[in-house]
Scaffold this motif. Structure first.
Motif, mmCIF file in Angstrom:
data_model
loop_
_atom_site.group_PDB
_atom_site.id
_atom_site.type_symbol
_atom_site.label_atom_id
_atom_site.label_comp_id
_atom_site.label_asym_id
_atom_site.label_seq_id
_atom_site.Cartn_x
_atom_site.Cartn_y
_atom_site.Cartn_z
ATOM 1 N N GLY A 43 -5.344 -9.021 -19.893
ATOM 2 C CA GLY A 43 -5.491 -8.824 -18.459
ATOM 3 C C GLY A 43 -4.172 -8.987 -17.728
ATOM 4 O O GLY A 43 -3.322 -9.800 -18.117
ATOM 5 N N THR A 44 -3.995 -8.199 -16.676
ATOM 6 C CA THR A 44 -2.798 -8.297 -15.855
ATOM 7 C C THR A 44 -3.193 -8.101 -14.386
ATOM 8 O O THR A 44 -4.032 -7.258 -14.073
ATOM 9 C CB THR A 44 -1.735 -7.265 -16.285
ATOM 10 O OG1 THR A 44 -0.520 -7.482 -15.573
ATOM 11 C CG2 THR A 44 -2.203 -5.835 -16.045
ATOM 12 N N GLN A 45 -2.585 -8.887 -13.515
ATOM 13 C CA GLN A 45 -2.941 -8.852 -12.105
ATOM 14 C C GLN A 45 -2.209 -7.714 -11.396
ATOM 15 O O GLN A 45 -0.995 -7.557 -11.554
ATOM 16 C CB GLN A 45 -2.590 -10.180 -11.427
ATOM 17 C CG GLN A 45 -2.874 -10.229 -9.930
ATOM 18 C CD GLN A 45 -4.355 -10.246 -9.610
ATOM 19 O OE1 GLN A 45 -5.130 -10.975 -10.234
ATOM 20 N NE2 GLN A 45 -4.757 -9.442 -8.628
ATOM 21 N N VAL A 46 -2.957 -6.951 -10.618
ATOM 22 C CA VAL A 46 -2.386 -5.943 -9.725
ATOM 23 C C VAL A 46 -2.799 -6.325 -8.303
ATOM 24 O O VAL A 46 -3.993 -6.455 -8.016
ATOM 25 C CB VAL A 46 -2.885 -4.533 -10.058
ATOM 26 C CG1 VAL A 46 -2.466 -3.539 -8.985
ATOM 27 C CG2 VAL A 46 -2.359 -4.098 -11.431
ATOM 28 N N THR A 47 -1.807 -6.520 -7.439
ATOM 29 C CA THR A 47 -2.076 -6.904 -6.055
ATOM 30 C C THR A 47 -1.418 -5.897 -5.127
ATOM 31 O O THR A 47 -0.217 -5.650 -5.225
ATOM 32 C CB THR A 47 -1.541 -8.311 -5.753
ATOM 33 O OG1 THR A 47 -2.145 -9.244 -6.657
ATOM 34 C CG2 THR A 47 -1.862 -8.714 -4.324
ATOM 35 N N VAL A 48 -2.216 -5.318 -4.243
ATOM 36 C CA VAL A 48 -1.721 -4.329 -3.297
ATOM 37 C C VAL A 48 -1.943 -4.871 -1.888
ATOM 38 O O VAL A 48 -3.072 -5.128 -1.482
ATOM 39 C CB VAL A 48 -2.436 -2.981 -3.456
ATOM 40 C CG1 VAL A 48 -1.814 -1.938 -2.524
ATOM 41 C CG2 VAL A 48 -2.381 -2.515 -4.908
ATOM 42 N N SER A 49 -0.865 -5.043 -1.161
ATOM 43 C CA SER A 49 -0.955 -5.593 0.200
ATOM 44 C C SER A 49 -0.891 -4.477 1.229
ATOM 45 O O SER A 49 -0.256 -3.447 1.013
ATOM 46 C CB SER A 49 0.167 -6.598 0.431
ATOM 47 O OG SER A 49 1.423 -5.978 0.230
ATOM 48 N N SER A 50 -1.576 -4.712 2.334
ATOM 49 C CA SER A 50 -1.632 -3.670 3.384
ATOM 50 C C SER A 50 -0.454 -3.785 4.336
ATOM 51 O O SER A 50 0.281 -4.752 4.326
ATOM 52 C CB SER A 50 -2.941 -3.798 4.150
ATOM 53 O OG SER A 50 -3.074 -5.092 4.682
ATOM 54 N N GLU A 99 -7.694 -1.937 -1.933
ATOM 55 C CA GLU A 99 -8.923 -2.037 -2.721
ATOM 56 C C GLU A 99 -8.692 -1.855 -4.219
ATOM 57 O O GLU A 99 -9.626 -2.033 -5.016
ATOM 58 C CB GLU A 99 -9.984 -1.043 -2.230
ATOM 59 C CG GLU A 99 -9.499 0.381 -2.077
ATOM 60 C CD GLU A 99 -9.086 0.706 -0.651
ATOM 61 O OE1 GLU A 99 -8.394 -0.121 -0.006
ATOM 62 O OE2 GLU A 99 -9.440 1.812 -0.188
ATOM 63 N N ASP A 100 -7.484 -1.494 -4.620
ATOM 64 C CA ASP A 100 -7.148 -1.446 -6.044
ATOM 65 C C ASP A 100 -6.776 -2.825 -6.586
ATOM 66 O O ASP A 100 -6.587 -2.992 -7.793
ATOM 67 C CB ASP A 100 -5.967 -0.489 -6.283
ATOM 68 C CG ASP A 100 -6.302 0.951 -5.977
ATOM 69 O OD1 ASP A 100 -5.455 1.640 -5.366
ATOM 70 O OD2 ASP A 100 -7.409 1.396 -6.345
ATOM 71 N N ALA A 128 0.844 -1.197 0.000
ATOM 72 C CA ALA A 128 0.000 0.000 0.000
ATOM 73 C C ALA A 128 0.880 1.248 0.000
ATOM 74 O O ALA A 128 1.885 1.311 0.708
ATOM 75 C CB ALA A 128 -0.920 -0.005 1.212
ATOM 76 N N GLY A 129 0.484 2.212 -0.829
ATOM 77 C CA GLY A 129 1.260 3.435 -0.976
ATOM 78 C C GLY A 129 2.247 3.394 -2.130
ATOM 79 O O GLY A 129 2.826 4.434 -2.479
ATOM 80 N N GLY A 130 2.449 2.207 -2.691
ATOM 81 C CA GLY A 130 3.395 2.056 -3.779
ATOM 82 C C GLY A 130 2.814 2.454 -5.132
ATOM 83 O O GLY A 130 1.669 2.916 -5.232
ATOM 84 N N SER A 131 3.617 2.256 -6.170
ATOM 85 C CA SER A 131 3.242 2.658 -7.525
ATOM 86 C C SER A 131 3.488 1.531 -8.513
ATOM 87 O O SER A 131 4.390 0.706 -8.324
ATOM 88 C CB SER A 131 4.047 3.887 -7.963
ATOM 89 O OG SER A 131 3.802 4.998 -7.129
ATOM 90 N N LEU A 132 2.688 1.524 -9.547
ATOM 91 C CA LEU A 132 2.867 0.621 -10.689
ATOM 92 C C LEU A 132 2.462 1.361 -11.948
ATOM 93 O O LEU A 132 1.674 2.313 -11.895
ATOM 94 C CB LEU A 132 1.992 -0.626 -10.535
ATOM 95 C CG LEU A 132 2.387 -1.669 -9.495
ATOM 96 C CD1 LEU A 132 1.279 -2.710 -9.351
ATOM 97 C CD2 LEU A 132 3.699 -2.341 -9.869
ATOM 98 N N ARG A 133 2.991 0.905 -13.087
ATOM 99 C CA ARG A 133 2.580 1.464 -14.368
ATOM 100 C C ARG A 133 2.168 0.343 -15.310
ATOM 101 O O ARG A 133 2.909 -0.627 -15.501
ATOM 102 C CB ARG A 133 3.700 2.288 -15.008
ATOM 103 C CG ARG A 133 3.228 3.054 -16.230
ATOM 104 C CD ARG A 133 4.275 3.957 -16.815
ATOM 105 N NE ARG A 133 5.167 3.251 -17.719
ATOM 106 C CZ ARG A 133 5.833 3.846 -18.718
ATOM 107 N NH1 ARG A 133 5.697 5.132 -18.917
ATOM 108 N NH2 ARG A 133 6.648 3.137 -19.468
ATOM 109 N N LEU A 134 1.000 0.517 -15.876
ATOM 110 C CA LEU A 134 0.504 -0.408 -16.895
ATOM 111 C C LEU A 134 0.700 0.206 -18.270
ATOM 112 O O LEU A 134 0.572 1.422 -18.436
ATOM 113 C CB LEU A 134 -0.974 -0.717 -16.684
ATOM 114 C CG LEU A 134 -1.387 -1.253 -15.313
ATOM 115 C CD1 LEU A 134 -2.905 -1.525 -15.308
ATOM 116 C CD2 LEU A 134 -0.614 -2.483 -14.947
#
Length: 126
Positions: free
Chosen positions: A119-126, A89-90, A14-20
């Motif tokens: 499709g590509t998986q985005v996983t955001v952990s708390s 929640e993203d 959480a708080g991180g960044s990704l680019r698609l």
């Protein structure tokens, strides 16, 4: 043959960044809006953001405004989604999509999409 080739995604805290990225081929880029839908387990597919090829109009769903930025490189027929301040929640599978109207995203009308990426998986952990 029309294709949308996605790249990017992955797992972040959480708080991180990704680019698609989404590279389009086989159709006239300027005639379409291109962007992303996302689908979390047990939820409906949701329109996240899109950009029109010719004019560059953009749409963002309320939950990502101020955190996500969509852009396009028309010379490369590629659209990018920069996702900052990511939240758990993203977490979802993100699908690149092409449609002729921005309202497809605004109403999450996935039946109006003409072309889909893989499709590509985005996983955001708390």
């Amino acid at each position: 043959e029309a294709q949308l080739a996605e790249s990017g995604g992955g797992s972040v805290q959480a708080g991180g960044s990704l680019r698609l990225s989404c590279a389009a081929s086989g159709f006239t880029f300027d005639d379409y809006a291109i962007g992303w839908f996302r689908q979390a387990p047990g939820k409906e597919r949701e329109g996240v953001s899109c950009i029109s090829g010719r004019v560059g109009n953009t749409y963002y769903t309320d939950s990502v405004k101020g955190r996500f930025t969509i852009s396009s490189d028309n010379a490369k027929n590629t659209v990018y989604l920069q996702m900052n301040s990511l939240k758990p929640e993203d977490t979802a599978v993100y699908y690149c999509a092409a449609a002729t109207r921005l309202r497809v995203w605004a109403y999450s009308d996935y039946t109006g999409v003409e072309y889909w990426g893989q499709g590509t998986q985005v996983t955001v952990s708390s």
